[in-house]
Scaffold this motif. Structure first.
Motif, mmCIF file in Angstrom:
data_model
loop_
_atom_site.group_PDB
_atom_site.id
_atom_site.type_symbol
_atom_site.label_atom_id
_atom_site.label_comp_id
_atom_site.label_asym_id
_atom_site.label_seq_id
_atom_site.Cartn_x
_atom_site.Cartn_y
_atom_site.Cartn_z
ATOM 1 N N ALA A 144 64.373 4.616 -28.957
ATOM 2 C CA ALA A 144 65.363 3.831 -28.221
ATOM 3 C C ALA A 144 64.726 2.542 -27.696
ATOM 4 N N ALA A 145 63.503 2.653 -27.169
ATOM 5 C CA ALA A 145 62.795 1.470 -26.665
ATOM 6 C C ALA A 145 62.555 0.457 -27.778
ATOM 7 N N ALA A 146 62.196 0.939 -28.961
ATOM 8 C CA ALA A 146 61.978 0.039 -30.090
ATOM 9 C C ALA A 146 63.264 -0.693 -30.464
ATOM 10 N N SER A 147 64.391 0.039 -30.425
ATOM 11 C CA SER A 147 65.665 -0.594 -30.772
ATOM 12 C C SER A 147 66.081 -1.620 -29.718
ATOM 13 N N ILE A 148 65.723 -1.360 -28.470
ATOM 14 C CA ILE A 148 66.005 -2.327 -27.402
ATOM 15 C C ILE A 148 65.166 -3.584 -27.603
ATOM 16 N N ALA A 149 63.931 -3.402 -28.049
ATOM 17 C CA ALA A 149 63.078 -4.550 -28.364
ATOM 18 C C ALA A 149 63.688 -5.380 -29.493
ATOM 19 N N ALA A 150 64.251 -4.697 -30.481
ATOM 20 C CA ALA A 150 64.927 -5.412 -31.571
ATOM 21 C C ALA A 150 66.164 -6.130 -31.057
ATOM 22 N N HIS A 151 66.853 -5.492 -30.123
ATOM 23 C CA HIS A 151 68.055 -6.098 -29.522
ATOM 24 C C HIS A 151 67.713 -7.404 -28.808
ATOM 25 N N LYS A 152 66.540 -7.454 -28.196
ATOM 26 C CA LYS A 152 66.120 -8.669 -27.495
ATOM 27 C C LYS A 152 65.933 -9.833 -28.455
ATOM 28 N N TYR A 175 58.244 2.106 -36.433
ATOM 29 C CA TYR A 175 59.038 1.074 -35.759
ATOM 30 C C TYR A 175 58.576 -0.318 -36.190
ATOM 31 N N ILE A 176 57.264 -0.486 -36.274
ATOM 32 C CA ILE A 176 56.716 -1.789 -36.661
ATOM 33 C C ILE A 176 57.061 -2.111 -38.114
ATOM 34 N N ALA A 177 57.011 -1.094 -38.976
ATOM 35 C CA ALA A 177 57.359 -1.303 -40.381
ATOM 36 C C ALA A 177 58.817 -1.736 -40.516
ATOM 37 N N VAL A 178 59.681 -1.095 -39.762
ATOM 38 C CA VAL A 178 61.105 -1.452 -39.807
ATOM 39 C C VAL A 178 61.328 -2.831 -39.198
ATOM 40 N N ALA A 179 60.598 -3.133 -38.140
ATOM 41 C CA ALA A 179 60.703 -4.461 -37.520
ATOM 42 C C ALA A 179 60.331 -5.557 -38.518
ATOM 43 N N LYS A 180 59.278 -5.314 -39.302
ATOM 44 C CA LYS A 180 58.890 -6.275 -40.345
ATOM 45 C C LYS A 180 59.983 -6.387 -41.400
ATOM 46 N N GLU A 181 60.584 -5.231 -41.735
ATOM 47 C CA GLU A 181 61.628 -5.190 -42.766
ATOM 48 C C GLU A 181 62.838 -6.046 -42.383
ATOM 49 N N VAL A 182 63.183 -6.047 -41.094
ATOM 50 C CA VAL A 182 64.386 -6.789 -40.675
ATOM 51 C C VAL A 182 64.045 -8.189 -40.165
ATOM 52 N N LYS A 188 55.947 -10.130 -30.439
ATOM 53 C CA LYS A 188 56.932 -9.990 -29.356
ATOM 54 C C LYS A 188 57.522 -8.580 -29.361
ATOM 55 N N PHE A 189 57.799 -8.075 -30.532
ATOM 56 C CA PHE A 189 58.372 -6.736 -30.666
ATOM 57 C C PHE A 189 57.433 -5.686 -30.072
ATOM 58 N N LYS A 191 55.246 -5.995 -27.727
ATOM 59 C CA LYS A 191 55.236 -6.092 -26.263
ATOM 60 C C LYS A 191 56.512 -5.517 -25.668
ATOM 61 N N ASP A 192 57.649 -5.807 -26.320
ATOM 62 C CA ASP A 192 58.946 -5.401 -25.770
ATOM 63 C C ASP A 192 59.263 -3.931 -25.971
ATOM 64 N N MET A 193 58.600 -3.275 -26.915
ATOM 65 C CA MET A 193 58.923 -1.881 -27.218
ATOM 66 C C MET A 193 58.155 -0.882 -26.344
ATOM 67 N N VAL A 194 57.309 -1.375 -25.461
ATOM 68 C CA VAL A 194 56.514 -0.488 -24.604
ATOM 69 C C VAL A 194 57.443 0.344 -23.714
ATOM 70 N N LEU A 195 57.205 1.646 -23.689
ATOM 71 C CA LEU A 195 58.046 2.563 -22.923
ATOM 72 C C LEU A 195 57.515 2.684 -21.494
ATOM 73 N N ASP A 196 57.680 1.601 -20.723
ATOM 74 C CA ASP A 196 57.231 1.606 -19.327
ATOM 75 C C ASP A 196 58.367 2.064 -18.428
ATOM 76 N N SER A 197 58.151 2.004 -17.124
ATOM 77 C CA SER A 197 59.152 2.507 -16.181
ATOM 78 C C SER A 197 60.458 1.711 -16.254
ATOM 79 N N ALA A 198 60.359 0.400 -16.461
ATOM 80 C CA ALA A 198 61.564 -0.421 -16.564
ATOM 81 C C ALA A 198 62.367 -0.045 -17.808
ATOM 82 N N MET A 199 61.674 0.170 -18.909
ATOM 83 C CA MET A 199 62.356 0.553 -20.144
ATOM 84 C C MET A 199 62.997 1.930 -20.003
ATOM 85 N N MET A 200 62.283 2.855 -19.382
ATOM 86 C CA MET A 200 62.833 4.192 -19.186
ATOM 87 C C MET A 200 64.069 4.158 -18.296
ATOM 88 N N ALA A 201 64.050 3.274 -17.301
ATOM 89 C CA ALA A 201 65.214 3.135 -16.423
ATOM 90 C C ALA A 201 66.414 2.581 -17.195
#
Length: 244
Positions: A144-152, A175-182, A188-189, A191-201
């Motif tokens: 989910a975090a990876a998809s949110i990074a893609a959304h950004k 996730y990285i392979a798919v990110a390259k594919e799209v 940036k991806f 950095k943004d896909m890190v599952l930290d407390s803000a992402m979990m929230a």
């Protein structure tokens, strides 16, 4: 037991009405109607016995079944907020909100169907994606975090459908392979896909909304705010025809 007493009272009312009409010289047609009504009550009682038997086999009470029915018929106001949205956002005939996740095999299987609907009805339907990672799916939150990074980067839907076939292979490298594919900016991806407390929230906000509106598993669909336990393209077609 109170429902049986209601039926019994209904029979009593029939009997009383029959006596009153008989004493007043009721017609044959009136008596026939009363006989028909008594027959109908017998059918209702038999059907109630069947329903109660079925509920007992499921292990739920009539009150619980009533609560399920009310929940199924309730129309929820589900906000888009910062969720990925695709299609007609101004005046859609239908709004389809999908509570789902990436590790669920059923979600993976229905993803191509959702993609077809995206492509077929971008002018008639608004599609909204909500994260609902199940607790027993260890990789669902990270996906989910990876998809949110893609959304950004404005490519959530491309990422979602590219990742969907890999529900059993979820990992950072996937996730990285798919990110390259799209075509995402990979640094940036990462950095943004890190599952930290803000992402979990952020993910938990969707999850708690799902709990509130009665999501019980994945995928769960709401069309114009109403939960659809039997979601299918045929249902979407039917509701589109009925929509004003």
């Amino acid at each position: 037991m109170k429902h049986f007493s209601i039926v019994a009272m209904a029979f009593l009312v029939v009997g009383l009405v029959g006596c009153n009409q008989a004493s007043a010289g009721g017609s044959f047609n009136q008596q026939a109607r009363l006989d028909s009504l008594e027959k109908d009550f017998k059918v209702v009682k038999e059907e109630f016995e069947i329903i109660k038997y079925a509920l007992d086999k499921r292990g739920i009470s009539l009150e619980q079944a009533r609560a399920e029915m009310e929940a199924d018929n309730k129309v929820w106001d589900i906000p888009d907020e910062d969720s990925p949205v695709f299609g007609n956002t101004k005046d859609p005939k239908l709004t389809i909100v999908e509570f789902t996740e990436f590790q669920c095999p059923y979600c993976s299987r229905i993803a191509p169907t959702m993609k077809e609907l995206n492509n077929k009805y971008p002018d008639k339907i608004k599609f909204v994606y909500k994260h609902f990672p199940l607790s027993f799916h260890a990789n669902a939150q990270a996906a989910a975090a990876a998809s949110i990074a893609a959304h950004k980067q404005g490519k959530f839907w491309e990422f979602r459908y590219a990742l969907a076939p890999h529900s059993r292979e979820l990992s950072d490298s996937m996730y990285i392979a798919v990110a390259k594919e799209v075509g995402l900016d990979i640094e940036k991806f990462k950095k943004d896909m890190v599952l930290d407390s803000a992402m979990m929230a952020r993910i938990d906000k969707d999850f708690q909304l799902g709990v509130k509106v009665g999501v019980q598993g994945t995928p769960n669909f709401y069309i114009n705010g109403k939960r659809q336990d039997r979601f299918s393209p045929d249902l979407v077609e039917k509701l589109l025809k009925e929509a004003k």
